[in-house]
Design a protein around this motif. Structure first.
Motif, short mmCIF file in Angstrom:
data_model
loop_
_atom_site.label_atom_id
_atom_site.label_comp_id
_atom_site.label_asym_id
_atom_site.label_seq_id
_atom_site.Cartn_x
_atom_site.Cartn_y
_atom_site.Cartn_z
N HIS A 168 50.80 76.54 36.56
CA HIS A 168 49.97 75.99 37.64
C HIS A 168 48.48 76.05 37.29
O HIS A 168 47.67 75.41 37.95
N ILE A 169 48.13 76.82 36.25
CA ILE A 169 46.75 76.85 35.78
C ILE A 169 46.59 75.96 34.55
O ILE A 169 45.74 75.07 34.49
N HIS A 170 47.43 76.21 33.55
CA HIS A 170 47.15 75.57 32.27
C HIS A 170 47.65 74.13 32.18
O HIS A 170 47.32 73.43 31.22
N ASN A 171 48.41 73.65 33.16
CA ASN A 171 48.78 72.23 33.13
C ASN A 171 47.53 71.35 33.22
O ASN A 171 47.43 70.33 32.55
N GLY A 172 46.58 71.76 34.07
CA GLY A 172 45.34 71.00 34.17
C GLY A 172 44.50 71.10 32.90
O GLY A 172 43.87 70.13 32.47
N ILE A 173 44.50 72.29 32.30
CA ILE A 173 43.77 72.47 31.04
C ILE A 173 44.41 71.64 29.94
O ILE A 173 43.72 70.99 29.15
N GLN A 174 45.74 71.64 29.91
CA GLN A 174 46.46 70.86 28.90
C GLN A 174 46.15 69.38 29.06
O GLN A 174 45.96 68.66 28.06
N LYS A 175 46.08 68.92 30.29
CA LYS A 175 45.77 67.50 30.51
C LYS A 175 44.42 67.14 29.91
O LYS A 175 44.27 66.10 29.26
N ARG A 176 43.43 68.01 30.11
CA ARG A 176 42.10 67.74 29.58
C ARG A 176 42.09 67.81 28.05
O ARG A 176 41.49 66.97 27.39
N LEU A 177 42.75 68.83 27.49
CA LEU A 177 42.70 69.04 26.05
C LEU A 177 43.58 68.06 25.29
O LEU A 177 43.16 67.49 24.27
N VAL A 178 44.80 67.88 25.76
CA VAL A 178 45.79 67.09 25.02
C VAL A 178 45.72 65.62 25.38
O VAL A 178 45.70 64.75 24.50
N ASP A 179 45.69 65.32 26.65
CA ASP A 179 45.77 63.92 27.09
C ASP A 179 44.42 63.22 27.10
O ASP A 179 44.35 62.01 26.92
N GLN A 180 43.34 63.98 27.33
CA GLN A 180 42.04 63.35 27.54
C GLN A 180 41.02 63.68 26.45
O GLN A 180 39.86 63.32 26.56
N GLY A 181 41.46 64.37 25.39
CA GLY A 181 40.60 64.57 24.22
C GLY A 181 39.46 65.54 24.40
O GLY A 181 38.48 65.50 23.64
N CYS A 182 39.54 66.42 25.38
CA CYS A 182 38.49 67.42 25.59
C CYS A 182 38.52 68.45 24.45
O CYS A 182 39.57 68.70 23.84
N SER A 183 37.38 69.05 24.15
CA SER A 183 37.29 70.05 23.08
C SER A 183 37.55 71.45 23.63
O SER A 183 37.32 71.72 24.81
N GLY A 184 38.01 72.35 22.74
CA GLY A 184 38.25 73.70 23.20
C GLY A 184 38.40 74.70 22.07
O GLY A 184 38.69 74.33 20.92
N ILE A 185 38.18 75.96 22.40
CA ILE A 185 38.35 77.08 21.46
C ILE A 185 39.19 78.14 22.16
O ILE A 185 38.88 78.53 23.29
N VAL A 186 40.23 78.60 21.50
CA VAL A 186 41.06 79.70 22.00
C VAL A 186 40.75 80.92 21.14
O VAL A 186 40.91 80.87 19.91
N VAL A 187 40.32 81.99 21.76
CA VAL A 187 40.05 83.25 21.05
C VAL A 187 40.99 84.30 21.63
O VAL A 187 40.82 84.73 22.78
N THR A 188 41.98 84.67 20.86
CA THR A 188 42.99 85.61 21.37
C THR A 188 43.65 86.33 20.21
O THR A 188 43.53 85.93 19.06
N ARG A 189 44.35 87.40 20.54
CA ARG A 189 44.94 88.20 19.47
C ARG A 189 46.13 87.50 18.81
O ARG A 189 46.22 87.43 17.58
N ASP A 190 47.06 86.99 19.61
CA ASP A 190 48.35 86.56 19.08
C ASP A 190 48.44 85.05 18.92
O ASP A 190 48.27 84.30 19.89
N TRP A 191 48.72 84.62 17.71
CA TRP A 191 49.05 83.22 17.43
C TRP A 191 50.44 82.96 17.98
O TRP A 191 51.35 83.76 17.82
N SER A 192 50.62 81.83 18.67
CA SER A 192 51.91 81.56 19.31
C SER A 192 52.32 80.12 19.09
O SER A 192 51.48 79.24 18.84
N PRO A 193 53.62 79.84 19.22
CA PRO A 193 54.09 78.44 19.11
C PRO A 193 53.44 77.53 20.15
O PRO A 193 53.21 76.35 19.88
N LYS A 194 53.13 78.07 21.32
CA LYS A 194 52.51 77.24 22.35
C LYS A 194 51.11 76.80 21.93
O LYS A 194 50.73 75.62 22.10
N ILE A 195 50.33 77.71 21.37
CA ILE A 195 48.99 77.34 20.88
C ILE A 195 49.11 76.32 19.76
O ILE A 195 48.37 75.33 19.72
N GLU A 196 50.05 76.55 18.85
CA GLU A 196 50.25 75.61 17.74
C GLU A 196 50.58 74.22 18.26
O GLU A 196 50.04 73.21 17.79
N ASN A 197 51.47 74.15 19.26
CA ASN A 197 51.87 72.86 19.81
C ASN A 197 50.69 72.14 20.43
O ASN A 197 50.50 70.93 20.23
#
Length: 359
Positions: free
Chosen positions: A278-307
């Motif tokens: 319910h939070i990241h669906n909107g973020i995904q829309k901006r990043l994936v569908d609408q070409g918005c830029s972003g940086i993820v800074v976190t400890r664990d690399w995950s398949p979801k981040i890769e996707n």
């Protein structure tokens, strides 16, 4: 893509110039104290929650935890309202107790919280025409508020002023305005402008938010953090399947967060596990569908981040290098998902180090 660290940092700095919406997950709080994490909360729930007629549901939760499932998945078994309320009560009391251990030290500046330097840089870089730093977080604790206090940065979470505050985003925003005298040709005129400030969107509630029994009132009160009155309950959406249902029933509480996400020109995402549709669906829309830029800074690399990176045009991740636990970071961007940049001996995935090196 031939990528070295200098090139990556230039890419990051270009994204940061777009004044990103800051998304803060539990990992940021855990950088200060691991008790803010799901593992410690699971142990506290295991010790403290007393089942009633819903004992079978709680038995399934404990069996899932004992079987190695995370708290998010284990709490999917909870459907009873009474058990949910007991989980909220225990969760709120536990997080509040940990927050209390750090409240004075962080807000007084005696200790710098993990987000201290990052918030300082972001707020100082706000444009005068729109000096608003949006921060979206599912965290219940008040480390962001304490950090803003230490930095002497004005902030609002949508509540009015007072010892007991009501939810009113319009009135709360007006508190961030000031009157200035500005030159207009040969004369001076009074103009109302926003002061630089943080708009904090706590999408899962907070340890200092409370609702009455019939859910007709929502108040913020720091004086009730330890023990709210018997006829008031904390307003918190706990982990598990129930949080999606709760979010759906109270979607109006997220309207300001949804607007901030939809209007973002970029995202800086720290310590966030992408477990909240319910939070990241909107973020995904901006990043994936609408070409918005972003940086993820976190400890664990995950398949979801890769996707997400594979499907985005300008999304980057800075994560701990998988391995033996020695210092090391991987940097992954649009063109090097299959060959991440390895930065041995560096911990850029830690918020403080990222700020020092990049911001």
């Amino acid at each position: 893509m031939n990528l070295d660290l200098d090139n990556a940092i230039q890419e990051f700095q270009g994204i940061l110039k777009k004044h990103p919406v800051l998304v803060v997950g539990t990992g940021a709080s855990c950088a200060l104290d691991p008790r803010f994490g799901m593992f410690e909360l699971a142990k506290e729930l295991h010790r403290t929650v007393q089942p009633g007629s819903d004992a079978e549901q709680w038995r399934r939760v404990l069996a899932s935890l004992d079987g190695g499932k995370g708290l998010e998945n284990a709490l999917d078994a909870v459907t009873g309202t009474g058990l949910k309320e007991r989980i909220v009560t225990v969760t709120g009391a536990f997080v509040a107790s940990v927050d209390r251990d750090w409240m004075w030290r962080i807000s007084s500046g005696e200790v710098k919280g993990p987000l201290h330097g990052m918030l300082r840089k972001l707020v100082d870089g706000l444009p005068p025409t729109n000096p608003v730093q949006h921060v979206v977080t599912p965290n219940y604790d008040m480390l962001i508020e304490h950090t803003c206090d230490a930095l002497e940065v004005a902030w609002t979470d949508g509540f009015t002023m007072g010892s007991t505050c009501r939810r009113d985003w319009g009135a709360a925003r007006n508190l961030m305005l000031k009157m200035t005298r500005e030159p207009r040709g040969r004369t001076w005129t009074d103009t109302t402008r926003f002061i630089p400030h943080v708009q904090l969107h706590k999408v899962h509630g907070s340890i200092n938010w409370f609702r009455n029994a019939d859910e007709t009132r929502l108040l913020r009160c720091d004086r009730m953090i330890d023990a709210p009155p018997a006829d008031w309950r904390r307003t918190m959406i706990t982990p598990g399947r129930g949080k999606l249902e709760e979010a759906g029933k109270n979607r109006e509480r997220f309207a300001e967060a949804d607007a901030a996400i939809a209007g973002a020109s970029a995202f800086l995402i720290v310590g966030y596990g992408f477990n909240d549709d319910h939070i990241h669906n909107g973020i995904q829309k901006r990043l994936v569908d609408q070409g918005c830029s972003g940086i993820v800074v976190t400890r664990d690399w995950s398949p979801k981040i890769e996707n997400w990176i594979r499907r985005s045009t300008n999304l980057w991740a800075v994560c701990q290098e998988p391995g033996d636990g020695n210092p090391g970071t991987i940097v992954v961007g649009p063109g090097n998902v299959d060959a991440p940049l390895a930065c041995e001996g560096q911990d850029l995935w830690k918020i403080v180090e990222f700020v020092k090196t990049v911001m």
